[in-house]
Design an enzyme around this catalytic site. Structure first.
Site, PDB file in Angstrom:
ATOM      1  N   LYS A 159       5.162  12.061  -2.020  1.00  0.00           N
ATOM      2  CA  LYS A 159       6.039  10.922  -1.721  1.00  0.00           C
ATOM      3  C   LYS A 159       7.009  11.314  -0.605  1.00  0.00           C
ATOM      4  CE  LYS A 159       8.539   7.315  -4.223  1.00  0.00           C
ATOM      5  NZ  LYS A 159       8.939   6.853  -5.570  1.00  0.00           N
ATOM      6  N   ASP A 208       2.915  -4.046  -8.548  1.00  0.00           N
ATOM      7  CA  ASP A 208       2.515  -2.847  -7.819  1.00  0.00           C
ATOM      8  C   ASP A 208       3.212  -1.602  -8.353  1.00  0.00           C
ATOM      9  OD1 ASP A 208       4.668  -4.428  -6.439  1.00  0.00           O
ATOM     10  OD2 ASP A 208       4.910  -2.549  -5.344  1.00  0.00           O
ATOM     11  N   ARG A 248      -2.808   1.054  -9.816  1.00  0.00           N
ATOM     12  CA  ARG A 248      -1.791   0.103 -10.245  1.00  0.00           C
ATOM     13  C   ARG A 248      -2.442  -1.238 -10.562  1.00  0.00           C
ATOM     14  NH1 ARG A 248       2.788   1.956  -6.846  1.00  0.00           N
ATOM     15  NH2 ARG A 248       2.078   3.830  -5.764  1.00  0.00           N
ATOM     16  N   GLY A 287       0.850  -1.185   0.000  1.00  0.00           N
ATOM     17  CA  GLY A 287       0.000   0.000   0.000  1.00  0.00           C
ATOM     18  C   GLY A 287       0.879   1.225   0.000  1.00  0.00           C
TER      19      GLY A 287
END
Length: 505
Positions: free
Chosen positions: A107, A249, A177, A84
């Site tokens: 991020k 992912d 994704r 995740g």
């Protein structure tokens, strides 16, 4: 800026509200002005004085509805449901000047419920590498996520060593994704999976579905993902880009380059090059990317099996290879100035065109074999051919062959090239000068070399971002000459070639 929160509102049951965790003595170091303009974001809103309160203030707009997404993924071929947004947060969506919506994703935002006891931080090294990569790929016409801004800090973060923490705001069509769909399929969360599909249909594949009324929405969506993924990987191969960690992912449903880690543009043309030193089996080697792309699509396709017949899924997946091969061949032909742009309507001449097309493919194969045999620098070789095209026209083959060890072989190649190019000129009604102009517009003088990225990172760690900015100047217009930055076009010294990096990169 006006933020929308479609994901947070419509998929609230598959994400978790989390606010960014402030980072020590943060300040904005890089701003992508052109991207900000395209997104209709005033540049002053990305200044330290305005951005940080918006991210970390109690009434900050950017953190008001920020969420961490939950997904899983196949990592090095093994299913892992414990994934995740472990260090990132979806801040919301903005509407660009084009009318299209784009995610803003922070991020390095700090811990989330999916951090798995990690610190949730990013380091300056990795954020700079992602910033550079997104801009370099975008300028080459390779679909990619991009960076809106980079935030440096004085906060220490431990990876292999003690490093400086950083954040960046990443931009792309969405952060959905392959692993999102895989997770809700493999955990038998049928309602959540259907909600995810419905969200994707409405917000990301509406045009695709409308353009293919003969297909079900699930079939149209899967076909678009297969086609866009194949097209993206064809561009990677044609421009010598090795992603390094093609876990599911890290694969976007939009066919964009996503989640940069230990990537590399090839230096010497070594097809089985592995840029990720953690990839001991070579699963994600440069020449394995096309097959891994199909492997990942097969993994994703399981999530479509409740809605599509297996035969239909297989038929869609079977289009991948043709799309990738055709796109790759078209790109390489373009880079070598060997595109067949005209088609002869008279059937009498179709066999001649087929013969010419075959001869072009043979010529391309020989060129790539020359590069591989002597481990030539892929980027320099294509640019050098472009620069010396008129010399080949004038029978001066040494102008090109003197740049290669296999000079005799290259001269023989030039003879064949000249003959085939002349046949193409008659077909396409182009001049040698026009062919050269086109080639110089698709064969970059500047590419993102890892040794130069490392140099820019080292300077930034001493609070000097001027080298990053200079490097970005050439990476964002890689086909221009830039005489003031000539050194960025030089191939690396032997000791700087083929730098492999770890997954923490």
């Amino acid at each position: 800026m006006q933020l929308f929160h479609k994901y947070a509102e419509e998929l609230a049951d598959i994400c978790t509200p989390v606010v960014p965790f402030p980072i020590l003595r943060a300040r904005v170091a890089l701003v992508n002005n052109k991207l900000a303009e395209a997104l209709d974001i005033p540049v002053d809103e990305l200044s330290t004085a305005k951005l940080l309160p918006s991210l970390f203030g109690d009434d900050g707009e950017l953190q008001a509805h920020s969420v961490a997404q939950k997904y899983g993924g196949h990592q090095f071929g093994q299913w892992n449901p414990q994934l995740g947004d472990g260090r990132g947060l979806l801040l919301g969506e903005v509407k660009a000047q084009s009318g299209q919506f784009f995610d803003l994703h922070l991020k390095g935002a700090g811990p989330t419920p999916y951090s798995r006891h990690a610190d949730g931080r990013a380091v300056l090294r990795s954020t700079i590498r992602e910033y550079l990569a997104g801009e370099a790929l975008h300028a080459l016409g390779i679909p990619s996520s991009r960076s809106l801004c980079l935030i440096r800090s004085d906060e220490p973060v431990i990876r292999e060593t003690r490093e400086r923490g950083a954040m960046m705001i990443r931009v792309c069509e969405s952060h959905l994704r392959f692993g999102h769909f895989e997770y809700y399929f493999h955990t038998d969360q049928h309602e959540q999976l259907q909600n995810l599909f419905s969200f994707a249909f409405e917000h990301h594949f509406a045009d695709t579905i409308a353009a293919h009324p003969e297909q079900s929405p699930h079939a149209a969506m899967l076909q678009e993902i297969v086609s866009s993924t194949a097209a993206m990987i064809a561009k990677w191969q044609a421009y010598g880009f090795n992603h390094g960690v093609m876990n599911t992912d890290n694969m976007s449903i939009h066919g964009i380059t996503f989640d940069f880690g230990p990537y590399a543009f090839l230096d010497d043309f070594i097809p089985n090059y592995v840029c990720n030193r953690s990839d001991h089996s070579g699963r994600y080697a440069f020449d394995q990317q096309p097959s891994i792309g199909l492997w990942n699509l097969n993994a994703l396709a399981h999530a479509f099996s409740p809605y599509l017949d297996i035969k239909e899924i297989k038929a869609i997946l079977m289009t991948y290879e043709d799309t990738l091969v055709n796109d790759y061949q078209a790109l390489i032909r373009q880079r070598l100035g060997l595109s067949m742009q005209a088609e002869t309507p008279d059937k009498m001449y179709q066999s001649d065109e087929q013969k010419l097309s075959h001869e072009i493919d043979v010529l391309i194969g020989e060129w790539m074999q020359i590069l591989q045999t002597e481990k030539a620098d892929m980027h320099v070789a294509f640019r050098t051919l472009s620069k010396h095209l008129l010399s080949i026209r004038d029978n001066n083959y040494n102008a090109l062959s003197d740049n290669f060890i296999q000079a005799d072989r290259v001269r023989s190649w030039c003879v064949n090239y000249q003959e085939i190019q002349q046949a193409l000129l008659d077909l396409n009604q182009k001049s040698w000068e026009k062919i050269q102009e086109d080639m110089l517009g698709v064969n970059p003088k500047y590419v993102l070399r890892n040794h130069l990225a490392q140099e820019a990172i080292a300077a930034a760690e001493d609070d000097d971002f001027s080298l990053c900015e200079a490097f970005l100047t050439v990476l964002t217009s890689p086909f221009e000459e830039h005489p003031d930055y000539e050194r960025f076009s030089k191939p690396p010294a032997t000791q700087d070639k083929g730098i492999a990096l770890s997954c923490s990169s």
